[in-house]
Write a protein that holds these residues in place. Structure first.
Motif, short mmCIF file in Angstrom:
data_model
loop_
_atom_site.label_atom_id
_atom_site.label_comp_id
_atom_site.label_asym_id
_atom_site.label_seq_id
_atom_site.Cartn_x
_atom_site.Cartn_y
_atom_site.Cartn_z
N SER A 2 3.32 -0.06 13.07
CA SER A 2 2.04 -0.21 12.02
C SER A 2 1.61 -1.71 11.89
O SER A 2 2.77 -2.80 12.02
CB SER A 2 2.84 0.50 11.46
OG SER A 2 4.62 -0.37 10.61
N ALA A 3 0.82 -1.17 10.85
CA ALA A 3 -0.26 -2.88 10.81
C ALA A 3 0.88 -3.49 9.70
O ALA A 3 1.49 -2.64 9.06
CB ALA A 3 -1.15 -2.41 9.88
N PRO A 4 -0.05 -4.80 9.68
CA PRO A 4 1.34 -5.64 8.74
C PRO A 4 1.04 -5.52 7.26
O PRO A 4 -0.33 -5.22 6.90
CB PRO A 4 1.11 -6.87 9.00
CG PRO A 4 0.04 -6.72 10.20
CD PRO A 4 0.00 -5.86 11.10
N ASN A 5 1.61 -5.56 6.42
CA ASN A 5 1.49 -5.03 4.84
C ASN A 5 1.26 -6.36 4.11
O ASN A 5 2.33 -7.25 4.14
CB ASN A 5 2.26 -4.48 3.62
CG ASN A 5 2.52 -3.74 3.24
OD1 ASN A 5 1.19 -4.15 2.42
ND2 ASN A 5 2.35 -2.82 2.45
N HIS A 6 0.18 -6.68 4.00
CA HIS A 6 0.11 -8.14 3.24
C HIS A 6 0.05 -8.18 1.81
O HIS A 6 -0.73 -9.22 1.44
CB HIS A 6 -1.61 -8.26 3.45
CG HIS A 6 -1.96 -9.06 4.83
ND1 HIS A 6 -1.36 -9.72 5.57
CD2 HIS A 6 -2.73 -7.38 5.35
CE1 HIS A 6 -1.31 -9.68 7.00
NE2 HIS A 6 -2.35 -8.56 7.45
N HIS A 7 0.64 -7.24 1.56
CA HIS A 7 1.23 -7.25 -0.15
C HIS A 7 2.26 -6.70 -0.52
O HIS A 7 3.55 -5.97 0.33
CB HIS A 7 0.32 -6.29 -1.04
CG HIS A 7 -0.38 -5.76 -0.67
ND1 HIS A 7 0.56 -4.32 -1.23
CD2 HIS A 7 -1.16 -4.90 0.36
CE1 HIS A 7 0.10 -3.24 -0.56
NE2 HIS A 7 -0.93 -3.39 0.40
N ASN A 8 2.92 -7.63 -1.52
CA ASN A 8 4.62 -6.54 -1.73
C ASN A 8 4.56 -5.61 -2.11
O ASN A 8 5.49 -4.59 -1.91
CB ASN A 8 5.42 -7.28 -2.86
CG ASN A 8 5.20 -9.24 -2.30
OD1 ASN A 8 5.58 -9.20 -1.20
ND2 ASN A 8 5.38 -9.93 -3.60
N ASN A 9 3.55 -4.55 -2.61
CA ASN A 9 3.73 -3.65 -3.38
C ASN A 9 3.46 -2.18 -1.90
O ASN A 9 2.61 -1.76 -1.77
CB ASN A 9 2.77 -2.68 -4.64
CG ASN A 9 3.27 -1.39 -4.60
OD1 ASN A 9 3.49 -0.98 -4.09
ND2 ASN A 9 2.56 -1.36 -5.63
N LYS A 10 4.68 -1.60 -1.03
CA LYS A 10 4.58 -0.91 -0.20
C LYS A 10 4.13 0.38 -0.38
O LYS A 10 3.46 1.01 0.74
CB LYS A 10 5.82 -1.17 0.63
CG LYS A 10 6.33 -2.48 1.15
CD LYS A 10 7.43 -1.89 1.87
CE LYS A 10 7.84 -3.66 2.87
NZ LYS A 10 7.47 -4.78 3.19
N SER A 11 4.38 1.30 -1.57
CA SER A 11 3.73 2.17 -1.68
C SER A 11 1.62 2.16 -2.55
O SER A 11 1.54 3.33 -2.51
CB SER A 11 4.63 2.54 -3.57
OG SER A 11 4.23 1.96 -3.90
N MET A 12 1.65 1.09 -2.27
CA MET A 12 -0.28 1.82 -2.73
C MET A 12 -1.06 1.30 -1.43
O MET A 12 -0.68 1.24 -0.62
CB MET A 12 -0.58 -0.51 -2.78
CG MET A 12 -1.77 -0.54 -3.57
SD MET A 12 -2.69 -1.78 -4.06
CE MET A 12 -1.35 -2.21 -5.65
N LYS A 13 -1.59 2.62 -1.43
CA LYS A 13 -2.32 2.64 -0.65
C LYS A 13 -3.55 2.43 -1.06
O LYS A 13 -4.35 2.18 -1.58
CB LYS A 13 -3.11 5.00 -0.91
CG LYS A 13 -1.43 5.41 -0.21
CD LYS A 13 -1.83 7.11 -0.30
CE LYS A 13 -0.53 7.43 -0.60
NZ LYS A 13 -0.96 8.98 -1.24
N PRO A 14 -4.28 2.12 0.28
CA PRO A 14 -6.00 1.84 0.27
C PRO A 14 -6.89 2.51 0.33
O PRO A 14 -7.92 2.07 -1.36
CB PRO A 14 -6.39 1.47 1.89
CG PRO A 14 -5.15 2.02 2.80
CD PRO A 14 -3.97 2.38 1.44
N PHE A 15 -6.82 3.49 -0.28
CA PHE A 15 -7.73 4.33 -0.48
C PHE A 15 -6.94 5.65 -0.78
O PHE A 15 -5.56 5.93 -0.39
CB PHE A 15 -8.89 4.27 -0.30
CG PHE A 15 -8.89 4.97 1.69
CD1 PHE A 15 -9.26 6.89 1.24
CD2 PHE A 15 -9.05 4.11 1.97
CE1 PHE A 15 -9.24 7.27 2.78
CE2 PHE A 15 -8.80 4.71 3.84
CZ PHE A 15 -8.97 6.64 3.83
N GLU A 16 -7.60 6.95 -1.25
CA GLU A 16 -7.38 8.53 -1.22
C GLU A 16 -8.03 9.20 -1.70
O GLU A 16 -9.03 8.83 -2.62
CB GLU A 16 -5.63 8.27 -2.09
CG GLU A 16 -6.18 8.49 -3.94
CD GLU A 16 -4.60 8.83 -4.43
OE1 GLU A 16 -4.03 9.44 -4.53
OE2 GLU A 16 -3.88 7.52 -4.62
#
Length: 153
Positions: A2-16
């Motif tokens: 999986s791509a690295p997540n650059h922020h702490n909020n893992k539940s945030m999606k880039p868009f929906e």
């Protein structure tokens, strides 16, 4: 992997994706077909002018004559509203009065009265891009005629 997540909020999606409708509609009615066509035009200009009928300005009278290439009145209704919308956009006339002089399967003759407006001076206008055929059917009841018209905004 999986791509690295650059922020702490893992539940945030880039868009929906969200459901969105770009349509607005009216139900027009009239005791006669003539009145139905006039009321459909009134309804469209109510949307265009956000309910604020334009009364200030130079009054303009337009004669409109349309031929119907099919014998479906729905085609003629869309042509009528599309012609009024075209004049509104091209000549900046906000119509507030409609008089259908003759109407049959072959075509129609009508007059529309309105006033010149400055669209740039006013943010009171809703843009209608097109009159659609979506579920358009003129229905006859005991008390008259009705139809639902959907506009692409």
């Amino acid at each position: 992997m999986s791509a690295p997540n650059h922020h702490n909020n893992k539940s945030m999606k880039p868009f929906e994706l969200i459901e969105h409708t770009a349509d607005i509609g009216i139900k027009a009615q009239g005791e006669t077909l003539t009145e139905l066509f006039e009321n459909a035009a009134k309804g469209m200009f109510h949307i265009l002018a956000c309910g604020n009928a334009a009364t200030e300005g130079t009054e303009v009278l337009k004669n409109i004559e349309l031929k119907n290439n099919t014998d479906r009145l729905e085609e003629l209704l869309v042509s009528w509203l599309s012609e009024l919308l075209y004049i509104f956009n091209k000549e900046k006339i906000c119509f507030n009065s409609f008089n259908v002089l003759s109407l049959n399967n072959e075509g129609m003759i009508a007059q529309a009265k309105g006033v010149h407006i400055d669209l740039y001076q006013s943010n009171l206008y809703t843009e209608i891009k097109a009159v659609t055929f979506h579920n358009l059917k003129i229905e006859e009841q005991i008390e008259g005629f009705s139809c639902t018209i959907i506009f692409d905004v």
